[in-house]
Design an enzyme around this catalytic site. Structure first.
Site, PDB file in Angstrom:
ATOM      1  CB  ILE A  18      26.275 -16.855 -16.470  1.00  0.00           C
ATOM      2  CG1 ILE A  18      25.229 -16.641 -17.563  1.00  0.00           C
ATOM      3  CG2 ILE A  18      26.019 -18.156 -15.741  1.00  0.00           C
ATOM      4  CD1 ILE A  18      25.200 -17.763 -18.597  1.00  0.00           C
ATOM      5  N   GLY A  19      26.194 -13.301 -16.106  1.00  0.00           N
ATOM      6  CA  GLY A  19      26.772 -12.095 -16.702  1.00  0.00           C
ATOM      7  C   GLY A  19      25.791 -10.942 -16.709  1.00  0.00           C
ATOM      8  CB  ALA A  24      20.593  -8.220 -22.131  1.00  0.00           C
ATOM      9  CB  VAL A  26      23.716 -13.568 -19.689  1.00  0.00           C
ATOM     10  CG1 VAL A  26      23.620 -14.919 -20.374  1.00  0.00           C
ATOM     11  CG2 VAL A  26      23.935 -12.477 -20.726  1.00  0.00           C
ATOM     12  CE  LYS A  41      23.219 -11.788 -23.969  1.00  0.00           C
ATOM     13  NZ  LYS A  41      24.383 -11.409 -24.761  1.00  0.00           N
ATOM     14  CG  ASP A 135      28.336  -4.792 -30.810  1.00  0.00           C
ATOM     15  OD1 ASP A 135      29.359  -4.069 -30.881  1.00  0.00           O
ATOM     16  OD2 ASP A 135      27.777  -5.050 -29.739  1.00  0.00           O
TER      17      ASP A 135
END
Length: 593
Positions: A18-19, A24, A26, A41, A135
């Site tokens: 999904i990413g 990292a 995901v 993650k 962040d």
């Protein structure tokens, strides 16, 4: 490469990616133990080889897992599998705030304030728990379809703080929200998160970033030096009270920012009040750029008065300087030699000496199923130190007293002399049987089978005529008594009521006689009603209070409605008696006098 269907730690089954990011990747995964979707993650490979980073990552992620707030993504688990480090967190259906901004551009004032209220509420909770995000950016904020937001990447953001400026893929995304003190390498405080939230608020209202550049360094310099553009210049309809929040939160000097996030949250709550819409522009109490005074070299003091130079001395001055030139050249040679020696020393310190003294990487030997003494011997032989504290875990695969695994993991290549921790089996985990009476047998069976590894059998059992209204899913007995000790693989039988079900008396056209027979069989208490209707045959069941398919419990009460034929109307017209009655009142008409 992690693929669909792959299991992490024999628990999390990968569904899809999904990413992907610089730090990292995901994945959507399914937790086969708790039967729920989760987001995993998995750290990028090069970071997973950095021992210092891994230690900080695990410590910070575990600290963040204690956060519990509706606007913070919950961290469920942190672990390692086959040299891959991962975080398991709550799976959120939605998109990132950055994706929403790309699709919508700027948001409405009410939408932006609502998001900021949620963001400051969640961050206030984190700061109360002594956790700084470091962040914050729209890429790390999820927004659901109902408008609720979730702040992500607490653990990973904190762990990556020391290395993120060297990560090419992450800097350009983070530097737009980087506070000046963090860009200058002065460390982070809660006021650093406040600055990032101010930049996010600016982007929500304008749909653009305040500072842009071709490199991360250029953007960081603008964050430190250039004033923030005014949001009211492009959109005068934005109240000054709203712009003041952005000005106060994004001040270059942390002294000019909010004291804490709670103060910013309270300001957001009242910024649209009538008495605040025309307030004055916020003025900083402290200088935005505190410049240090330039160091000045003072001339040496002397007791002798300065004599005035004669005309002859002034003319002779060039001659004297020319005479000194050979001496100046001598000093240039001396300085060059010193500089050369210094450069050689630096080369030796940073290149030659580290190459000679570099500690080699050694592969951790496989000590699984060994005794602690034997495992320590093998690890010492390979050049490692062994932690004096041995950790214990339950295991149904490794015998009691034998090594299950090591930390770092078996087979990893790490620096010779590193300390290894041993995890030893304390045998099969015992579970104490509870009293499951009156609990739903499906829930009990799932718990015993998936969590404790028992073999569960479900059997039906006749119930006594006690008048209790059973559902047919409750446990009425069990083969093992409460307090019995069991281990994985043991068996237990759960007993549930053996109940018949009610038929569809209406659909099957039952008569009162059939209902009576059914009631006598189960000792039911039947109440009858009648209804005049031409839709059903007279004498048959029109409705039943206990629905078809429901379990029949002896001595239960049921209401049955029987169809009754409606009265037959006179087809030949009204009778003489009917004509004598007043149609409006249905009473006999009085004769006219």
């Amino acid at each position: 490469m992690i693929t669909k269907g792959q299991k992490i730690s024999d628990r999390y089954e990968i569904v899809r990616s999904i990413g992907e990011g610089g730090m990292a990747n995901v994945y959507l995964a399914y937790d086969i133990i708790l039967e729920r979707n989760v987001a995993i993650k998995v750290l990028r490979g090069d970071l997973a080889n950095d021992e210092k980073f891994i230690r900080r990552f695990r410590r910070e992620a575990l600290a963040a897992s204690n956060l519990s707030h509706p606007n913070v993504v919950k961290i469920y688990d942190v672990g390692e599998d086959s040299d891959s480090y991962y975080i398991v967190m709550e799976y959120i259906e939605g998109k990132t705030l950055k994706q929403l901004l790309k699709k919508r551009g700027k948001l409405t004032l009410s939408e932006a304030i609502d998001i900021m209220l949620q963001l400051t509420d969640g961050m206030s909770h984190a700061h109360d728990s002594y956790i700084i995000h470091r962040d914050l950016k729209p890429q790390n904020i999820m927004i659901q379809d109902d408008g609720a937001i979730k702040i992500t990447d607490f653990g990973i953001a904190m762990a990556l703080n020391s290395t993120q400026l060297t990560q090419t893929n992450s800097v350009m995304g983070s530097v737009h929200y980087l506070p000046p003190e963090q860009a200058a390498g002065k460390g982070c405080t809660i006021k650093s998160d406040i600055y990032s939230m101010g930049i996010i608020f600016y982007e929500l209202l304008t749909g653009a970033l305040p500072f842009k550049g071709e490199s991360a360094v250029e953007i960081a310099l603008k964050q430190m030096k250039e004033p923030l553009p005014s949001v009211r210049r492009d959109n005068p309809s934005i109240p000054q009270s709203v712009e003041n929040i952005i000005l106060k939160s994004t001040a270059k000097n942390p002294k000019n920012r909010y004291t804490d996030v709670k103060e910013m949250h309270q300001d957001l709550l009242t910024c649209l009040d009538d008495e605040r819409t025309c307030e004055d522009r916020y003025v900083y109490a402290y200088p935005e750029h505190e410049v240090e005074e330039e160091t000045k070299v003072m001339p040496a003091l002397t007791d002798h008065p300065v004599e005035e130079k004669t005309e002859t001395e002034e003319i002779a001055k060039p001659i004297v300087e020319e005479e000194k030139e050979p001496k100046a050249n001598k000093w240039i040679w001396i300085l060059s030699i010193i500089l050369g020696v210094f450069l050689l020393a630096m080369i030796a310190i940073f290149l030659i000496i580290p190459a000679v003294t570099k500690v080699p990487d050694v592969k951790i030997p496989d000590v699984k199923n060994m005794t602690v003494i034997r495992a320590e011997e093998e690890l010492h032989k390979a050049g490692f130190e062994v932690n004096s504290k041995v950790e214990e875990l339950t295991s149904d695969e490794v015998d009691e007293g034998k090594v299950i695994k090591t930390e770092p993991g078996i087979g990893r290549s790490i620096k010779k002399g590193s300390t290894i921790t041993l995890y030893v089996s304390k045998g099969v985990e015992e579970y104490e049987i509870e009293d499951y009476t009156n609990k739903n047998y499906i829930e009990v069976q799932t718990l015993l089978e998936t969590v404790h590894g028992l073999n569960v059998t479900v059997e039906k059992k006749d119930v006594e005529l006690t008048g209790k209204d059973y559902t047919g899913q409750e446990v009425i007995g069990q083969s093992l008594a409460k307090g019995t000790k069991v281990v994985k693989g043991d068996s237990i039988t759960l007993y549930i009521p053996n109940l018949d079900v009610y038929p569809d008396m209406v659909q099957e056209g039952w008569t009162k006689e059939q209902v009576e027979e059914f009631g006598e069989k189960y000792n039911l208490k039947i109440t009858y009603r009648t209804r005049q209707t031409a839709e059903y045959k007279a004498g048959t069941v029109v409705s039943q209070s206990r629905p078809a398919g429901a379990n029949v419990v002896p001595e239960a009460t049921i209401t049955i409605t029987i169809a009754e034929a409606p009265p037959i109307s006179n087809p030949s017209g009204p009778s003489e008696e009917d004509e004598k009655k007043d149609p409006t009142t249905n009473t006999e008409k009085k004769p006219n006098r």
